[in-house]
Design an enzyme around this catalytic site. Structure first.
Site, PDB file in Angstrom:
ATOM      1  N   ALA A   9       3.385   7.767   3.315  1.00 57.16           N
ATOM      2  CA  ALA A   9       4.112   6.620   3.850  1.00 57.16           C
ATOM      3  C   ALA A   9       3.722   5.358   2.790  1.00 57.16           C
ATOM      4  CB  ALA A   9       3.913   6.145   5.213  1.00 57.16           C
ATOM      5  N   ASP A  45     -10.349   8.067  10.259  1.00 56.25           N
ATOM      6  CA  ASP A  45     -10.070   7.804   8.718  1.00 56.25           C
ATOM      7  C   ASP A  45     -10.553   6.670   8.376  1.00 56.25           C
ATOM      8  OD1 ASP A  45      -9.338   8.645   6.449  1.00 56.25           O
ATOM      9  OD2 ASP A  45      -7.208   8.153   6.777  1.00 56.25           O
ATOM     10  N   ALA A  86       0.920  -1.269  -0.185  1.00 55.73           N
ATOM     11  CA  ALA A  86      -0.115  -0.077  -0.087  1.00 55.73           C
ATOM     12  C   ALA A  86       0.868   1.221   0.274  1.00 55.73           C
ATOM     13  CB  ALA A  86      -0.863   0.150   1.088  1.00 55.73           C
ATOM     14  N   SER A 116      -0.021   8.804   0.733  1.00 54.94           N
ATOM     15  CA  SER A 116       0.869  10.251   0.386  1.00 54.94           C
ATOM     16  C   SER A 116       1.885  10.555   0.988  1.00 54.94           C
ATOM     17  CB  SER A 116      -0.173  11.652   0.594  1.00 54.94           C
ATOM     18  OG  SER A 116      -0.722  11.568   1.600  1.00 54.94           O
ATOM     19  N   LYS A 143       5.611   0.143   8.208  1.00 56.93           N
ATOM     20  CA  LYS A 143       5.157   1.488   7.610  1.00 56.93           C
ATOM     21  C   LYS A 143       6.395   2.599   7.603  1.00 56.93           C
ATOM     22  CE  LYS A 143       1.613   5.085   7.896  1.00 56.93           C
ATOM     23  NZ  LYS A 143       0.282   5.354   8.387  1.00 56.93           N
ATOM     24  N   VAL A 151       3.489   0.773   3.182  1.00 55.16           N
ATOM     25  CA  VAL A 151       3.485  -0.158   3.983  1.00 55.16           C
ATOM     26  C   VAL A 151       3.996  -1.504   3.282  1.00 55.16           C
ATOM     27  CG1 VAL A 151       2.138  -1.821   5.487  1.00 55.16           C
ATOM     28  CG2 VAL A 151       1.574   0.506   5.163  1.00 55.16           C
TER      29      VAL A 151
END
Length: 511
Positions: free
Chosen positions: A134, A288, A129, A132, A153, A136
């Protein structure tokens, strides 16, 4: 404004214009100079953007501008009072899907952040993944001969410098907007940039995200159904966060959830009630919770949440307010909702409680007995903001993030269970909290809060007395000096002079 900031502003304006983002702006609300600028900017639009809607154009433009501007979009998604409920709802769909940075940089970045501990991380995968700020990776953590699957991460190289440069340009742009377009001052563009700045500073230190995971783990240790990863503190630094690997089915993959024999209705209930429990009971919630950050546990244990970079926090007073408002809508007690707005000071005293209750009824009644499919939360929020503005209620920054998060959670819950009745599912959590606060435990906690304030005040009294005595000593010393008498005479003379001038102005006015 420096040359670099000017160039960045011009570049941002060009990309916004080329991608058709200026189409979201209503020129009628702008001063003449800005109207002309928007019309000229729209001449630069690419032909292909005509096929997309205005808000879709804005989202494409933000992706083209890069990570800082994606964060701007996400920040504006929390401010429907500024951009409108419809635009805010679309911007809430911005999910940090960016191109990953070069995988060859990963070993060096880990070594720089973790030093000798970096050697414990092995079998590092390509990025699974990329956002913007970081990206993973999956890895294996080897400690004391034990293997453990982990998620690592890593901040993007140079992202802090990029954010600082872009934010400098955004501060400059906000200042220009406030100077040359007075009509935009009410939207407080500089404050919006400050909000983004603070959010970015928090997200750019992954140790703070680790701390958020740790705090939430403490809060939910007695709860069932909501699962979060564990932090490996020995392998976490400012630019690296290592957590246990959580294996689940992406919440958006409804077909896979059904194939695994999981109960989607139960997952929807767990998600909505868990969020409300975190917000109302704990005052600390994941802010989020879009589809990319949520998974269904393969063994039916509930919802798995990841990415704790954006968290929300509200005080006990605000939690009680929120619970009362939700419970008021559930029980259709609109006067109680209105009264709570006045009690907490959100609506000025000169307004009518009864009129406000009537306006709230116009919002709440259409929701009763409806399923999630029938309720447009964007429309409801837009109506609520319009109503509160009519009664001179200022937007509460501490509640805006919570409202945006509720929209996200309800959207995912609706996807899992289209027949979900939001209010029925919310009642056990909200009702229990309201009854608890109104009962003996709530009263005891109120007394404890008041006692803490009193004890704190008593604890400061010796210092206040000492400072007061010192001030009196200084006053007595000054009073005995000849200079003090002269100063006093001058002050008296100045007072009478100002009084005479004021009297003369009054006489002149009424002639």
């Amino acid at each position: 404004m420096g040359l670099a900031a000017t160039f960045r502003l011009l570049r941002a304006g060009f990309i916004l214009a080329r991608e058709g983002a200026l189409s979201v702006i209503d020129p009628k609300a702008l001063p003449p100079v800005m109207k002309t600028g928007v019309r000229l900017g729209r001449l630069l639009e690419r032909r292909s953007v005509k096929k997309r809607g205005p808000v879709e154009n804005l989202r494409h433009a933000l992706y083209a501008l890069g990570p800082t501007y994606v964060k701007i979009g996400q920040t504006l998604a929390t401010r429907p009072d500024i951009v409108g409920a419809d635009v805010a709802a679309h911007l809430a769909l911005l999910q940090d899907k960016m191109e990953p940075f070069d995988f060859a940089l990963v070993p060096g970045l880990l070594s720089e952040a973790l030093h000798e501990r970096a050697a414990d991380l092995t079998e590092i995968s390509p990025p699974i993944a990329a956002a913007s700020i970081a990206q993973v990776h999956r890895a294996v953590l080897m400690t004391d001969g034990l293997r453990k699957d982990v998620a690592v991460k890593i901040l993007r190289p140079g992202i802090k410098a990029r954010f600082r440069a872009d934010l400098e340009a955004q501060y400059a742009g906000a200042a220009l907007a406030e100077r040359w377009a007075p009509g935009l001052r009410r939207l407080r563009p500089t404050d919006v940039v400050k909000t983004l700045d603070r959010s970015a500073r928090l997200e750019l230190d992954l140790r703070l995200e680790a701390a958020s995971i740790s705090e939430m783990a403490e809060n939910i240790k007695e709860d069932d159904g909501f699962i979060i990863p564990e932090v490996s503190w020995d392998h976490t630094a400012e630019t690296v966060l290592t957590t246990s690997w959580v294996d689940g089915i992406p919440i958006r993959d409804v077909e896979a959830i059904d194939a695994a024999g999981l109960d989607r209705k139960e997952l929807a209930r767990i998600l909505l009630q868990s969020f409300l429990r975190h917000a109302v009971r704990d005052g600390f919630f994941h802010a989020d919770m879009h589809q990319g950050n949520l998974f269904a546990d393969r063994h039916g244990k509930g919802i798995i949440a990841v990415d704790f970079g954006i968290m929300g926090r509200i005080t006990r007073k605000e939690r009680r307010f929120l619970a009362d408002i939700l419970y008021g809508f559930i029980t259709r007690d609109y006067r109680m909702i209105a009264q709570r707005h006045f009690d907490i000071g959100y609506v000025p005293r000169h307004q009518s409680v009864d009129d406000f209750a009537l306006a709230l009824r116009s919002i709440g009644e259409p929701l009763q007995g409806r399923t999630a499919t029938d309720i447009s939360m964007a429309k409801v929020l837009g109506q609520l903001f319009a109503t509160t503005e009519l009664f001179d209620m200022q937007t509460r920054p501490e509640l805006v993030l919570l409202q945006k998060s509720m929209v996200l959670v309800e959207g995912v819950s609706r996807m899992l269970d289209p027949q979900l009745n939001i209010w029925t599912v919310a009642e056990p959590v909200v009702g229990d909290f309201v009854r608890r606060e109104a009962g003996p435990i709530g009263r005891i906690e109120d007394l404890r809060d008041h006692a803490n304030v009193a004890l704190d005040t008593i604890g400061r009294l010796p210092g206040l007395v000492t400072r007061a005595e010192a001030a009196l000593d200084d006053y007595d010393t000054e009073k005995r000096s000849p200079q003090r008498k002269t100063t006093r005479r001058l002050l008296i003379a100045a007072f009478w002079l100002l009084a005479l001038i004021a009297a003369a102005l009054i006489v002149q006015t009424f002639r």
